[in-house]
Design an enzyme around this catalytic site. Structure first.
Site, short mmCIF file in Angstrom:
data_model
loop_
_atom_site.label_atom_id
_atom_site.label_comp_id
_atom_site.label_asym_id
_atom_site.label_seq_id
_atom_site.Cartn_x
_atom_site.Cartn_y
_atom_site.Cartn_z
N SER A 1 0.69 -1.22 0.07
CA SER A 1 -0.09 0.11 -0.04
C SER A 1 0.91 1.25 -0.04
O SER A 1 0.14 2.25 -0.11
CB SER A 1 -0.93 0.11 1.29
OG SER A 1 -1.89 -0.95 1.00
N ALA A 2 2.17 0.92 0.09
CA ALA A 2 3.05 2.47 -0.06
C ALA A 2 2.85 2.95 -1.50
O ALA A 2 2.87 3.92 -1.60
CB ALA A 2 4.24 2.10 0.23
#
Length: 412
Positions: free
Chosen positions: A87-88
């Site tokens: 999710s970065a």
């Protein structure tokens, strides 16, 4: 620990923390990079490229080769090693609609259906573009989970979301769109620009800035990417937010069909993130592949010039870190803060300071910027822990950066 790379004077605490992550927190292979005022001041890497200890030929240490000789040692993390950052990815992907807004190609306050007519169904007529970015659209789940093949085919996810009924009145509350963010953002960008989100990022962000960052990994770069996998938790995990907190946190976790479980289970069975097909897919919620250097450099360009390139105008930067959602998160079941696509500094996502914005990746990775100090940081790892945010390894590095950039009276 044989740490490679460079650290400018004054940032030695970051190197010390990086070493301690290997010695005390079970790090296996990782990299960290820090920019200050558009200039790289930390660039470190260590450990093995693959969590499993495979070498470049896929052997395990100690395996015997085809010729009967001993297998070679595990391949070390190299200067150009990249990893999936989960999710970065969302933080870099969020820059796309903000840049489209900056260029006058999209209205953040327009209904999503203005650009994607099929989305105007099942009670979603009033979902605004800004709702997609701030996790207020009400569609963090799908009534029927997608198969791994459907998740990456570029069509099924958007089609399912167009038909999906919201879990709450859009715009009235927020809940982390863990996976559905992929198809929401990808389809919006495709409808507005005619290009896939991975191609847009490659052409408009990565290429001008010289980033080793991909949403949709080219086959010719696959040899650089290490294999990720789960690692055991350290003894103390600090403030890490778990995917499945104790039941006392919320009654919702007693229900196997809770919103949280459904939001993280929209792809079933769980896809293999080391699969070349998954890595080649354009999944801007979770499928980005990056070096730590690329994450840090990208965020540095959001807050100021980097070698003559700047992403956000001052007004866009203000939008990126202005609070849009705050309070109890319907999916993560803790208090979270979001701007337009970015997590903001707070208990669920401790960053450098009150003005910081960025995004963690479930299991460890992190990218963020702090305009007040001019700091941008990227951290990537091949050892995935269970925490969704506030990974203890990433937080140790954030604290070290804070120490390096604070006056003696302010240092923690």
């Amino acid at each position: 620990m044989d740490v490679q790379g460079t650290v400018e004077a004054g940032f030695e605490p970051v190197r010390d923390a990086f070493v301690r992550n290997f010695e005390r927190l079970g790090e296996r292979g990782a990299a960290v990079a820090v920019y200050r005022d558009g200039r790289k001041v930390v660039d470190l890497w260590a450990g093995t490229r693959d969590l499993t200890g495979r070498d470049l030929a896929g052997q395990e240490p100690g395996d015997r080769g085809a010729d009967g000789t001993d297998g070679v040692d595990a391949a070390p993390w190299a200067v150009d090693t990249a990893q999936i950052v989960r999710s970065a990815t969302k933080g870099v992907a969020a820059a796309v609609p903000l840049l489209l807004y900056q260029r006058g190609q999209i209205d953040l306050d327009a209904p999503v259906g203005t650009y994607w007519p099929e989305f105007k169904s099942a009670g979603k007529e009033r979902v605004l573009v800004r709702h997609l970015l701030s996790h207020r659209a009400g569609v963090p789940v799908l009534d029927r989970p997608l198969t791994p093949a459907e998740a990456i085919d570029g069509e099924s996810g958007a089609r399912a979301l167009a038909a999906q009924r919201p879990e709450w009145e859009p715009g009235t509350d927020h809940g982390y769109h863990a996976h559905t963010y992929s198809w929401l953002i990808a389809e919006l960008v495709r409808r507005v620009t005619g290009r896939g989100v991975g191609r847009w990022i490659a052409e408009e962000i990565a290429r001008p800035l010289g980033l080793d960052f991909w949403v949709g990994l080219p086959a010719e770069e696959a040899h650089r990417v290490g294999r990720i996998g789960p690692v055991e938790e350290p003894t103390a995990v600090g403030g890490a937010l778990r995917l499945r907190p104790k039941r006392s946190v919320s009654e919702a976790y007693r229900d196997a069909e809770s919103l949280t479980r459904r939001a993280f289970g929209v792809i079933e069975p769980r896809p293999d993130e080391n699969d070349p097909a998954y890595r080649a897919a354009e999944l801007p919620a979770s499928g980005g592949i990056s070096t730590a250097r690329a994450l840090a450099r990208c965020y540095a360009a959001m807050i100021g010039p980097v070698d003559g390139h700047r992403l956000f105008a001052p007004a866009t930067l203000t939008l990126a870190r202005t609070e849009e959602s705050a309070g109890p998160d319907r999916v993560l079941v803790v208090a979270t803060r979001f701007g337009l696509g970015f997590m903001l500094h707070g208990p669920a996502a401790p960053l450098l300071g009150p003005g910081s914005f960025g995004h963690p990746g479930r299991g460890g990775s992190l990218g963020f910027a702090d305009p007040e100090s001019g700091i941008a940081m990227g951290y990537v790892t091949n050892g995935m822990r269970k925490g969704v945010t506030a990974d203890p390894r990433a937080q140790a590095l954030v604290r070290a950066v804070r120490t390096a950039t604070s006056s003696p009276d302010e240092a923690i």
